[in-house]
Scaffold this motif. Structure first.
Motif, PDB file in Angstrom:
ATOM      1  N   HIS A  61      37.719  -1.436  28.410  1.00 19.17           N
ATOM      2  CA  HIS A  61      37.346  -0.316  28.303  1.00 19.17           C
ATOM      3  C   HIS A  61      36.863  -0.879  26.460  1.00 19.17           C
ATOM      4  O   HIS A  61      37.657  -1.355  25.711  1.00 19.17           O
ATOM      5  N   GLN A  62      36.219  -1.790  26.121  1.00 21.53           N
ATOM      6  CA  GLN A  62      35.758  -2.204  24.617  1.00 21.53           C
ATOM      7  C   GLN A  62      34.214  -1.627  23.799  1.00 21.53           C
ATOM      8  O   GLN A  62      33.097  -1.738  24.863  1.00 21.53           O
ATOM      9  N   HIS A  63      34.174  -1.218  22.997  1.00 19.80           N
ATOM     10  CA  HIS A  63      33.092  -0.462  22.174  1.00 19.80           C
ATOM     11  C   HIS A  63      32.351  -1.628  21.186  1.00 19.80           C
ATOM     12  O   HIS A  63      32.597  -2.036  20.001  1.00 19.80           O
ATOM     13  N   MET A  64      31.883  -2.725  21.929  1.00 25.58           N
ATOM     14  CA  MET A  64      31.500  -3.996  21.468  1.00 25.58           C
ATOM     15  C   MET A  64      30.873  -3.908  19.910  1.00 25.58           C
ATOM     16  O   MET A  64      30.742  -4.844  19.025  1.00 25.58           O
ATOM     17  N   TRP A  65      30.221  -2.884  20.317  1.00 21.74           N
ATOM     18  CA  TRP A  65      29.050  -2.732  18.966  1.00 21.74           C
ATOM     19  C   TRP A  65      29.933  -2.502  17.281  1.00 21.74           C
ATOM     20  O   TRP A  65      28.885  -2.539  16.465  1.00 21.74           O
ATOM     21  N   GLN A  66      30.847  -2.161  17.330  1.00 15.64           N
ATOM     22  CA  GLN A  66      31.614  -2.354  16.099  1.00 15.64           C
ATOM     23  C   GLN A  66      32.696  -3.726  15.557  1.00 15.64           C
ATOM     24  O   GLN A  66      33.436  -2.856  14.645  1.00 15.64           O
ATOM     25  N   THR A  67      32.201  -4.234  16.326  1.00 17.23           N
ATOM     26  CA  THR A  67      33.224  -5.755  16.037  1.00 17.23           C
ATOM     27  C   THR A  67      32.867  -5.932  14.606  1.00 17.23           C
ATOM     28  O   THR A  67      33.457  -6.223  13.576  1.00 17.23           O
ATOM     29  N   ALA A  68      31.443  -5.518  13.826  1.00 19.18           N
ATOM     30  CA  ALA A  68      31.048  -5.994  13.146  1.00 19.18           C
ATOM     31  C   ALA A  68      32.027  -4.929  11.429  1.00 19.18           C
ATOM     32  O   ALA A  68      32.610  -5.578  10.889  1.00 19.18           O
ATOM     33  N   LEU A  69      32.957  -3.824  12.124  1.00 16.08           N
ATOM     34  CA  LEU A  69      34.084  -3.134  12.130  1.00 16.08           C
ATOM     35  C   LEU A  69      35.284  -3.338  11.584  1.00 16.08           C
ATOM     36  O   LEU A  69      36.395  -2.964  10.666  1.00 16.08           O
ATOM     37  N   ARG A  70      35.610  -4.550  12.243  1.00 17.30           N
ATOM     38  CA  ARG A  70      36.778  -4.942  12.251  1.00 17.30           C
ATOM     39  C   ARG A  70      37.530  -5.211  11.302  1.00 17.30           C
ATOM     40  O   ARG A  70      37.549  -5.499   9.965  1.00 17.30           O
ATOM     41  N   GLY A  71      38.745  -3.844  11.423  1.00 19.98           N
ATOM     42  CA  GLY A  71      39.380  -4.246   9.761  1.00 19.98           C
ATOM     43  C   GLY A  71      39.262  -2.636   9.130  1.00 19.98           C
ATOM     44  O   GLY A  71      40.109  -2.507   7.459  1.00 19.98           O
ATOM     45  N   ALA A 253      55.450   5.148  37.629  1.00 18.52           N
ATOM     46  CA  ALA A 253      56.260   6.485  38.205  1.00 18.52           C
ATOM     47  C   ALA A 253      55.473   6.847  39.617  1.00 18.52           C
ATOM     48  O   ALA A 253      56.187   7.398  40.735  1.00 18.52           O
ATOM     49  N   ALA A 254      54.116   7.757  39.108  1.00 21.35           N
ATOM     50  CA  ALA A 254      53.406   7.984  40.214  1.00 21.35           C
ATOM     51  C   ALA A 254      53.240   6.867  41.808  1.00 21.35           C
ATOM     52  O   ALA A 254      51.907   7.418  42.324  1.00 21.35           O
ATOM     53  N   GLY A 255      52.420   5.510  40.930  1.00 20.05           N
ATOM     54  CA  GLY A 255      52.549   4.560  42.236  1.00 20.05           C
ATOM     55  C   GLY A 255      50.848   3.933  41.164  1.00 20.05           C
ATOM     56  O   GLY A 255      50.336   2.872  42.282  1.00 20.05           O
ATOM     57  N   GLY A 256      50.746   4.087  40.259  1.00 19.71           N
ATOM     58  CA  GLY A 256      48.931   4.044  39.622  1.00 19.71           C
ATOM     59  C   GLY A 256      49.745   2.860  39.238  1.00 19.71           C
ATOM     60  O   GLY A 256      50.811   2.192  38.642  1.00 19.71           O
ATOM     61  N   ARG A 257      48.647   1.824  38.883  1.00 19.39           N
ATOM     62  CA  ARG A 257      48.498   0.304  37.943  1.00 19.39           C
ATOM     63  C   ARG A 257      47.675   0.220  36.750  1.00 19.39           C
ATOM     64  O   ARG A 257      46.535   0.170  37.780  1.00 19.39           O
ATOM     65  N   ALA A 258      47.753   1.247  35.835  1.00 18.94           N
ATOM     66  CA  ALA A 258      47.045   0.962  34.667  1.00 18.94           C
ATOM     67  C   ALA A 258      46.214  -0.566  34.474  1.00 18.94           C
ATOM     68  O   ALA A 258      47.218  -0.954  34.188  1.00 18.94           O
ATOM     69  N   GLY A 259      45.268  -0.370  33.415  1.00 16.43           N
ATOM     70  CA  GLY A 259      43.782  -1.332  32.829  1.00 16.43           C
ATOM     71  C   GLY A 259      44.585  -1.519  31.471  1.00 16.43           C
ATOM     72  O   GLY A 259      44.493  -0.257  31.047  1.00 16.43           O
ATOM     73  N   LEU A 260      44.291  -2.850  30.839  1.00 12.35           N
ATOM     74  CA  LEU A 260      45.081  -2.806  29.483  1.00 12.35           C
ATOM     75  C   LEU A 260      43.076  -2.429  28.812  1.00 12.35           C
ATOM     76  O   LEU A 260      42.091  -3.617  28.877  1.00 12.35           O
ATOM     77  N   ALA A 261      43.254  -2.547  27.909  1.00 13.75           N
ATOM     78  CA  ALA A 261      42.038  -2.611  26.639  1.00 13.75           C
ATOM     79  C   ALA A 261      42.017  -2.888  24.959  1.00 13.75           C
ATOM     80  O   ALA A 261      42.798  -2.104  24.672  1.00 13.75           O
ATOM     81  N   THR A 262      41.557  -2.785  24.359  1.00 14.06           N
ATOM     82  CA  THR A 262      41.136  -2.890  23.298  1.00 14.06           C
ATOM     83  C   THR A 262      40.844  -2.155  22.519  1.00 14.06           C
ATOM     84  O   THR A 262      40.807  -1.552  21.827  1.00 14.06           O
ATOM     85  N   ASP A 263      39.441  -1.389  23.034  1.00 17.84           N
ATOM     86  CA  ASP A 263      39.121  -0.326  22.860  1.00 17.84           C
ATOM     87  C   ASP A 263      38.822  -0.738  21.351  1.00 17.84           C
ATOM     88  O   ASP A 263      37.493  -0.958  20.956  1.00 17.84           O
ATOM     89  N   THR A 264      38.938   0.355  20.261  1.00 23.29           N
ATOM     90  CA  THR A 264      37.591   0.311  18.615  1.00 23.29           C
ATOM     91  C   THR A 264      38.316  -0.620  18.475  1.00 23.29           C
ATOM     92  O   THR A 264      39.576  -0.922  18.330  1.00 23.29           O
ATOM     93  N   VAL A 265      37.810  -1.863  18.057  1.00 25.98           N
ATOM     94  CA  VAL A 265      38.674  -3.185  16.610  1.00 25.98           C
ATOM     95  C   VAL A 265      38.923  -2.713  15.634  1.00 25.98           C
ATOM     96  O   VAL A 265      39.536  -2.983  15.004  1.00 25.98           O
ATOM     97  N   ASN A 267      41.289  -1.661  14.230  1.00 28.14           N
ATOM     98  CA  ASN A 267      42.035  -1.544  13.570  1.00 28.14           C
ATOM     99  C   ASN A 267      43.179  -2.615  14.222  1.00 28.14           C
ATOM    100  O   ASN A 267      44.868  -2.289  14.531  1.00 28.14           O
ATOM    101  N   GLY A 268      42.271  -3.418  15.020  1.00 33.13           N
ATOM    102  CA  GLY A 268      42.761  -4.358  15.669  1.00 33.13           C
ATOM    103  C   GLY A 268      42.216  -5.994  15.906  1.00 33.13           C
ATOM    104  O   GLY A 268      41.942  -6.038  15.019  1.00 33.13           O
ATOM    105  N   VAL A 269      42.911  -6.661  16.018  1.00 35.85           N
ATOM    106  CA  VAL A 269      43.682  -8.348  16.160  1.00 35.85           C
ATOM    107  C   VAL A 269      42.078  -7.929  17.933  1.00 35.85           C
ATOM    108  O   VAL A 269      42.077  -7.373  18.774  1.00 35.85           O
ATOM    109  N   PRO A 270      41.026  -9.218  18.068  1.00 37.15           N
ATOM    110  CA  PRO A 270      40.497  -9.663  19.064  1.00 37.15           C
ATOM    111  C   PRO A 270      41.195 -10.264  20.369  1.00 37.15           C
ATOM    112  O   PRO A 270      42.605 -10.827  19.800  1.00 37.15           O
ATOM    113  N   GLY A 271      41.083  -9.989  21.381  1.00 40.34           N
ATOM    114  CA  GLY A 271      42.210 -10.836  22.686  1.00 40.34           C
ATOM    115  C   GLY A 271      43.152  -9.094  23.320  1.00 40.34           C
ATOM    116  O   GLY A 271      43.026  -7.780  22.963  1.00 40.34           O
TER     117      GLY A 271
END
Length: 395
Positions: A61-71, A253-265, A267-271
């Motif tokens: 889950h990444q909103h890639m159009w926001q990459t230019a706004l990183r930081g 605990a309920a038997g699920g396995r969630a995936g990971l995302a960067t989401d909006t970038v 306030n974060g680093v790539p990856g």
């Protein structure tokens, strides 16, 4: 085309044992043989002595159009994000969207993300979507594209809707049913207040992908896991912009396995290395135990692939899967298994080589086809969001 990655330590990512000094044989983009005694005649050889092979990471889950706004949103709350960042989208030209998406995809590949779910946030004109599609194609990243309507993208598509906690519930139900009729994944943001109603109405299922769910109850988690709903969490984004804990352990605990995302970038680093470690630390604090680091690597690979409906093709280094492979350095001194060390002790700088569908897109620490500094320069003027903006719906 045949490619052989030789003398590599393989972390398969499927729960099976690691394989030291192995060969990965790739033919026409597919992993066809893995082991210590593989014949690689007529193959292009990549000598990976001292390197560790892990499955390509999957950003669910990444909103890639926001990459230019990183930081630009280091201290931004979710309300400020809704007022300041989301209203910028209509001001982006097709060229802007192409440049931002190209940079986002290149940064993702550089960081070892071989598949991304590009969640495009809001309705765009066809020329905008075409521009973003072309940017993804230009990098060679594997992409699932989420948009408010199925329009015949150049990539695999998903239906990205506002969802029952933001939009009118009946509208969301119609959209979910439309997505099911079209045979695509249906994705939306939610905190959890809608789960019980969706369950009661028989609408939960494996074709749903829900991001966040920070307020899910234990019962919600059981319903979601039992229905096979794809759940994607973004620990760094959720803590950074919403100041809430990721409910990974509750779902597990309920038997699920969630995936990971960067989401909006903003306030974060790539990856996904940082979200992966944030998840590890939060799980250790939550449980008061030293949760094995290796047990969480799948959150960034096969669990994330499963959450967006792609686990049959990617997420593990297994015969028959597509050859999305990372070669990581810095662990050659270890004599035992390396999966835990990949999670705790490596990062973007350790990603030496990246293959997507068997094609090398990063080699010896550098992207093959793109210059990150040049791409960043093309988006520099877009990286200045206004202090205030018109009201936009919370996502």
């Amino acid at each position: 085309m045949r490619t052989a990655i030789i003398h590599v330590h393989v972390v398969p990512g499927d729960g099976g044992p690691e394989i030291p000094d192995a060969t990965l044989l790739i033919e026409d983009g597919e992993l066809v043989e893995i082991g210590g005694d593989v014949q690689a005649d007529d193959a292009e050889v990549l000598d990976a002595t001292g390197l560790t092979a892990v499955p390509g990471m999957v950003d669910g889950h990444q909103h890639m159009w926001q990459t230019a706004l990183r930081g630009s949103g280091a201290d931004m709350s979710i309300g400020e994000y809704a007022r300041t960042v989301l209203p910028l989208l209509p001001s982006f030209s097709p060229d802007d969207l192409h440049a931002a998406t190209l940079l986002g995809a290149a940064e993702s590949l550089n960081a070892g993300i071989t598949t991304v779910f590009d969640w495009r946030h809001a309705a765009l004109a066809p020329e905008h979507s075409d521009a973003a599609d072309d940017a993804l194609l230009a990098t060679g990243i594997r992409a699932l594209v989420g948009a408010p309507a199925i329009r015949g993208s150049k990539h695999r598509e998903a239906l990205a809707i506002m969802g029952p906690e933001i939009d009118d519930y009946d509208v969301a139900v119609r959209q979910i049913r439309l997505g099911r009729e079209s045979g695509v994944q249906i994705s939306f943001h939610a905190q959890g207040s809608s789960v019980a109603r969706l369950h009661d109405d028989g609408l939960l299922g494996p074709d749903l992908n829900i991001a966040h769910l920070n307020a899910m109850t234990e019962q919600d988690a059981r319903w979601l896991a039992a229905a096979g709903v794809g759940v994607t969490m973004a620990p760094t984004c959720e803590a950074g912009i919403r100041a809430v804990a990721t409910p990974y352990g509750r779902f597990l605990a309920a038997g699920g396995r969630a995936g990971l995302a960067t989401d909006t970038v903003i306030n974060g680093v790539p990856g996904l290395f940082e979200p992966l470690r944030a998840l590890l630390w939060s799980e250790r604090v939550r449980t008061g135990e030293v949760v094995p680091a290796a047990s969480l690597l799948s959150a960034a690979t096969v669990d994330s692939a499963r959450a967006i409906g792609l686990a049959d093709r990617i997420g593990t280094l297994s015969v028959g899967k597509r050859a999305d492979v990372l070669l990581i350095d810095g662990l050659a001194h270890l004599t035992g298994d390396r999966a835990s060390a990949v999670v705790t002790s490596t990062g973007v700088d350790n990603v030496r080589t990246v293959l997507v569908d068997g094609r090398v897109v990063k080699r010896d620490g550098r992207l093959v086809d793109h210059d990150l500094a040049a791409l960043r320069a093309t988006t520099q003027r877009m990286g200045r969001p206004p202090v205030t903006a018109t009201r936009a719906p919370e996502m």
